[in-house]
Design a protein around this motif. Structure first.
Motif, PDB file in Angstrom:
ATOM      1  N   SER A 182       0.679  -1.202  -0.006  1.00 34.36           N
ATOM      2  CA  SER A 182       0.290   0.045   0.014  1.00 34.36           C
ATOM      3  C   SER A 182       0.962   1.291   0.094  1.00 34.36           C
ATOM      4  CB  SER A 182      -0.802   0.066   1.315  1.00 34.36           C
ATOM      5  OG  SER A 182      -1.880  -0.863   1.049  1.00 34.36           O
ATOM      6  N   PRO A 183       1.276   1.783  -1.167  1.00 40.53           N
ATOM      7  CA  PRO A 183       1.760   2.996  -1.442  1.00 40.53           C
ATOM      8  C   PRO A 183       1.257   4.117  -0.905  1.00 40.53           C
ATOM      9  CG  PRO A 183       2.035   1.825  -3.354  1.00 40.53           C
ATOM     10  CD  PRO A 183       0.863   1.064  -2.506  1.00 40.53           C
ATOM     11  N   ALA A 184       1.833   5.297  -0.451  1.00 43.71           N
ATOM     12  CA  ALA A 184       1.467   6.486  -0.462  1.00 43.71           C
ATOM     13  C   ALA A 184       1.659   7.183  -1.787  1.00 43.71           C
ATOM     14  CB  ALA A 184       1.793   7.459   0.693  1.00 43.71           C
ATOM     15  N   ARG A 185       1.659   8.476  -2.011  1.00 39.54           N
ATOM     16  CA  ARG A 185       2.118   9.010  -3.224  1.00 39.54           C
ATOM     17  C   ARG A 185       3.331   8.886  -3.763  1.00 39.54           C
ATOM     18  NH1 ARG A 185      -0.352  13.455  -2.252  1.00 39.54           N
ATOM     19  NH2 ARG A 185      -2.136  13.158  -3.655  1.00 39.54           N
ATOM     20  N   VAL A 186       3.610   8.338  -4.967  1.00 42.03           N
ATOM     21  CA  VAL A 186       4.885   7.919  -5.227  1.00 42.03           C
ATOM     22  C   VAL A 186       5.060   8.897  -6.616  1.00 42.03           C
ATOM     23  CG1 VAL A 186       6.473   6.051  -6.434  1.00 42.03           C
ATOM     24  CG2 VAL A 186       4.667   5.694  -4.517  1.00 42.03           C
ATOM     25  N   HIS A 187       6.333   9.348  -6.957  1.00 40.85           N
ATOM     26  CA  HIS A 187       6.755  10.323  -7.912  1.00 40.85           C
ATOM     27  C   HIS A 187       7.095   9.287  -9.184  1.00 40.85           C
ATOM     28  CE1 HIS A 187       9.462  13.518  -9.720  1.00 40.85           C
ATOM     29  NE2 HIS A 187       8.317  13.438 -10.255  1.00 40.85           N
ATOM     30  N   THR A 188       5.859   9.430  -9.907  1.00 38.35           N
ATOM     31  CA  THR A 188       5.868   8.621 -11.249  1.00 38.35           C
ATOM     32  C   THR A 188       5.479   9.543 -12.476  1.00 38.35           C
ATOM     33  OG1 THR A 188       3.579   8.184 -11.019  1.00 38.35           O
ATOM     34  CG2 THR A 188       5.358   6.682 -10.352  1.00 38.35           C
ATOM     35  N   PRO A 189       5.679   9.224 -13.427  1.00 42.75           N
ATOM     36  CA  PRO A 189       5.322  10.093 -14.751  1.00 42.75           C
ATOM     37  C   PRO A 189       3.942  10.294 -14.768  1.00 42.75           C
ATOM     38  CG  PRO A 189       6.912   8.510 -15.458  1.00 42.75           C
ATOM     39  CD  PRO A 189       6.453   8.212 -14.129  1.00 42.75           C
ATOM     40  N   PHE A 190       3.025   9.705 -14.046  1.00 43.25           N
ATOM     41  CA  PHE A 190       1.560   9.704 -13.727  1.00 43.25           C
ATOM     42  C   PHE A 190       1.349  11.248 -13.093  1.00 43.25           C
ATOM     43  CE2 PHE A 190      -2.151   9.821 -11.237  1.00 43.25           C
ATOM     44  CZ  PHE A 190      -3.079   9.865 -12.287  1.00 43.25           C
ATOM     45  N   VAL A 191       2.221  11.051 -11.912  1.00 45.28           N
ATOM     46  CA  VAL A 191       2.146  12.396 -11.176  1.00 45.28           C
ATOM     47  C   VAL A 191       2.374  13.776 -11.818  1.00 45.28           C
ATOM     48  CG1 VAL A 191       2.909  13.618  -8.858  1.00 45.28           C
ATOM     49  CG2 VAL A 191       2.241  11.015  -8.978  1.00 45.28           C
ATOM     50  N   ASP A 192       3.631  13.760 -12.560  1.00 47.11           N
ATOM     51  CA  ASP A 192       3.913  14.825 -13.417  1.00 47.11           C
ATOM     52  C   ASP A 192       2.655  15.353 -14.299  1.00 47.11           C
ATOM     53  OD1 ASP A 192       6.439  14.803 -11.809  1.00 47.11           O
ATOM     54  OD2 ASP A 192       7.273  13.761 -13.266  1.00 47.11           O
ATOM     55  N   GLY A 193       2.432  14.317 -14.914  1.00 45.81           N
ATOM     56  CA  GLY A 193       1.313  14.273 -15.979  1.00 45.81           C
ATOM     57  C   GLY A 193       0.059  15.215 -15.204  1.00 45.81           C
ATOM     58  N   PHE A 194      -0.382  14.681 -14.339  1.00 46.64           N
ATOM     59  CA  PHE A 194      -1.629  15.295 -13.587  1.00 46.64           C
ATOM     60  C   PHE A 194      -1.300  16.684 -12.986  1.00 46.64           C
ATOM     61  CE2 PHE A 194      -3.235  16.230  -9.304  1.00 46.64           C
ATOM     62  CZ  PHE A 194      -4.672  15.870  -9.490  1.00 46.64           C
ATOM     63  N   ILE A 195      -0.087  17.073 -12.480  1.00 44.42           N
ATOM     64  CA  ILE A 195       0.458  18.101 -12.169  1.00 44.42           C
ATOM     65  C   ILE A 195       0.029  19.044 -13.395  1.00 44.42           C
ATOM     66  CG2 ILE A 195       1.943  19.660 -11.045  1.00 44.42           C
ATOM     67  CD1 ILE A 195       2.569  17.457  -9.190  1.00 44.42           C
ATOM     68  N   ALA A 196       0.869  18.774 -14.113  1.00 46.45           N
ATOM     69  CA  ALA A 196       0.986  19.428 -15.572  1.00 46.45           C
ATOM     70  C   ALA A 196      -0.291  20.096 -16.009  1.00 46.45           C
ATOM     71  CB  ALA A 196       1.894  19.132 -16.548  1.00 46.45           C
ATOM     72  N   LYS A 197      -1.239  19.003 -16.247  1.00 46.88           N
ATOM     73  CA  LYS A 197      -2.623  19.101 -16.681  1.00 46.88           C
ATOM     74  C   LYS A 197      -3.416  19.891 -15.854  1.00 46.88           C
ATOM     75  CE  LYS A 197      -6.683  16.338 -17.969  1.00 46.88           C
ATOM     76  NZ  LYS A 197      -7.401  15.243 -18.085  1.00 46.88           N
ATOM     77  N   ASN A 198      -3.339  19.617 -14.478  1.00 50.72           N
ATOM     78  CA  ASN A 198      -4.213  20.521 -13.634  1.00 50.72           C
ATOM     79  C   ASN A 198      -3.830  21.914 -13.167  1.00 50.72           C
ATOM     80  OD1 ASN A 198      -7.063  18.553 -13.363  1.00 50.72           O
ATOM     81  ND2 ASN A 198      -5.082  16.955 -13.278  1.00 50.72           N
ATOM     82  N   TYR A 199      -2.506  21.814 -12.998  1.00 50.54           N
ATOM     83  CA  TYR A 199      -1.928  23.127 -12.213  1.00 50.54           C
ATOM     84  C   TYR A 199      -0.823  23.543 -13.274  1.00 50.54           C
ATOM     85  CZ  TYR A 199      -4.361  20.841  -8.455  1.00 50.54           C
ATOM     86  OH  TYR A 199      -5.304  20.073  -7.443  1.00 50.54           O
ATOM     87  N   PRO A 200      -0.966  23.821 -14.619  1.00 55.29           N
ATOM     88  CA  PRO A 200      -0.096  24.293 -15.229  1.00 55.29           C
ATOM     89  C   PRO A 200       0.747  25.530 -14.990  1.00 55.29           C
ATOM     90  CG  PRO A 200      -2.267  24.685 -16.275  1.00 55.29           C
ATOM     91  CD  PRO A 200      -2.421  23.996 -15.175  1.00 55.29           C
ATOM     92  N   ASP A 201       0.119  26.433 -14.111  1.00 55.41           N
ATOM     93  CA  ASP A 201       0.684  27.469 -13.943  1.00 55.41           C
ATOM     94  C   ASP A 201       1.408  27.643 -12.579  1.00 55.41           C
ATOM     95  OD1 ASP A 201      -0.366  28.891 -16.209  1.00 55.41           O
ATOM     96  OD2 ASP A 201      -2.110  29.219 -15.139  1.00 55.41           O
ATOM     97  N   ASN A 202       1.413  26.690 -11.823  1.00 57.25           N
ATOM     98  CA  ASN A 202       2.028  26.646 -10.570  1.00 57.25           C
ATOM     99  C   ASN A 202       2.221  25.199 -10.284  1.00 57.25           C
ATOM    100  OD1 ASN A 202      -0.548  25.852 -10.133  1.00 57.25           O
ATOM    101  ND2 ASN A 202      -0.844  26.515  -7.921  1.00 57.25           N
ATOM    102  N   GLN A 203       3.041  24.643 -11.120  1.00 58.15           N
ATOM    103  CA  GLN A 203       3.628  23.104 -11.192  1.00 58.15           C
ATOM    104  C   GLN A 203       4.508  22.920 -10.009  1.00 58.15           C
ATOM    105  OE1 GLN A 203       4.402  20.969 -14.880  1.00 58.15           O
ATOM    106  NE2 GLN A 203       3.841  22.616 -15.991  1.00 58.15           N
ATOM    107  N   GLU A 204       5.419  23.819  -9.645  1.00 61.03           N
ATOM    108  CA  GLU A 204       6.475  23.402  -8.700  1.00 61.03           C
ATOM    109  C   GLU A 204       5.872  23.470  -7.257  1.00 61.03           C
ATOM    110  OE1 GLU A 204       9.995  25.850  -8.670  1.00 61.03           O
ATOM    111  OE2 GLU A 204      10.367  25.072 -11.037  1.00 61.03           O
ATOM    112  N   GLU A 205       4.887  24.365  -7.155  1.00 59.33           N
ATOM    113  CA  GLU A 205       4.177  24.724  -5.711  1.00 59.33           C
ATOM    114  C   GLU A 205       3.235  23.477  -5.488  1.00 59.33           C
ATOM    115  OE1 GLU A 205       0.807  27.732  -3.953  1.00 59.33           O
ATOM    116  OE2 GLU A 205       1.925  28.156  -5.787  1.00 59.33           O
ATOM    117  N   MET A 206       2.728  22.948  -6.672  1.00 60.50           N
ATOM    118  CA  MET A 206       1.594  21.846  -6.276  1.00 60.50           C
ATOM    119  C   MET A 206       2.611  20.576  -6.193  1.00 60.50           C
ATOM    120  SD  MET A 206      -1.362  22.706  -6.118  1.00 60.50           S
ATOM    121  CE  MET A 206      -1.581  20.860  -5.887  1.00 60.50           C
TER     122      MET A 206
END
Length: 258
Positions: A184-208
């Motif tokens: 049971s992982p918690a949040r893992v840094h994968t390409p999915f996470v990067d894609g999710f952030i880029a799609k939903n928070y394009p203007d503040n990716q680093e902050e998110m």
């Protein structure tokens, strides 16, 4: 012989062409396993196998829709006719963001067909080949299997089912030499996470990214390799006394939040 070796063992890794699945496939191969990746994305699967070949690792892939029982069974039977299947990692899955009100019936059906039915199909397909052969099944659950997470209604439902399927399989087949555990992982840094952030928070990716990282008490996301090494241990003979257990790997999320 070094510990945690999978020499001469055949391992199937679903969703092995990206993210956590790719890390598991690579780790298993580096520790001697014959790895067969089962994945729906042929382009990614080919790229992964070619990348591994460049590292001197021999892996195979089979294109498979885990939601289709007959297709899964045919592929598994074909693999078993060549080599005894020792390990199955049920890693393939999809995510969904939303509460019950904004989760449509189509959303629910999609999550069910892959995250629940896919695990069922793959586990059922390998069981007959593992009886009496000390087979190992590892299911990828989630912290969402055990604790409430906002806006993850369908995903949490599906991962709760994965957890209880793990317990049921372990109980029903312990006398036939099959071990079944879940991770049971918690949040893992994968390409999915990067894609999710880029799609939903394009203007503040680093902050998110920083905000999501800090939801774990350790202050960062997990790494795919960390999940892979836990899977390696559970698949190995060193874990032969472990079955019917869920292993959180969560940066302290379950026990230290709240």
């Amino acid at each position: 012989m070094q510990p945690f070796q999978l020499t001469h063992k055949t391992a199937l890794v679903t969703g092995g062409a990206s993210g956590i699945g790719r890390a598991i496939a690579e780790t298993f191969a580096k520790n001697g396993a014959r790895v067969v990746i089962l994945d729906f994305n042929e382009t990614q699967a080919k790229e992964v196998v070619e990348a591994f070949k460049a590292e001197g690792l021999e892996l195979q892939y089979k294109i498979c829709d885990m939601s289709k029982a007959e297709e899964v069974q045919q592929i598994v039977d074909a693999i078993a006719s060549q080599n005894k299947i020792d390990i199955l990692v049920n890693n393939a899955g999809v995510a969904h963001v939303g509460n019950i009100e904004n989760t449509t019936e189509a959303d629910l059906d999609r999550i069910y067909s892959i995250n629940i039915k896919g695990v069922y199909n793959c586990a059922k397909a390998v069981i007959k080949h593992m009886k009496g052969n000390n087979g190992v099944i590892i299911n990828m659950a989630s912290i969402a299997s055990s604790v409430g997470i906002s806006d993850r209604f369908a995903y949490s439902m599906s991962k709760g089912a994965v957890l209880t399927m793990t317990y049921s399989i372990a109980k029903d087949y312990v006398d036939q030499g099959i071990r079944c555990n879940s991770i049971s992982p918690a949040r893992v840094h994968t390409p999915f996470v990067d894609g999710f952030i880029a799609k939903n928070y394009p203007d503040n990716q680093e902050e998110m990214f920083e905000k999501l990282s800090k939801t774990q008490p350790l202050g960062r996301m997990g790494k795919p390799a960390e999940i892979a090494h836990l899977a390696l241990y559970l698949a190995s003979d060193e874990a032969s006394f472990i079955t019917g257990t869920d292993f959180p790997i969560d940066g302290g999320f379950i026990k230290l939040n709240g």
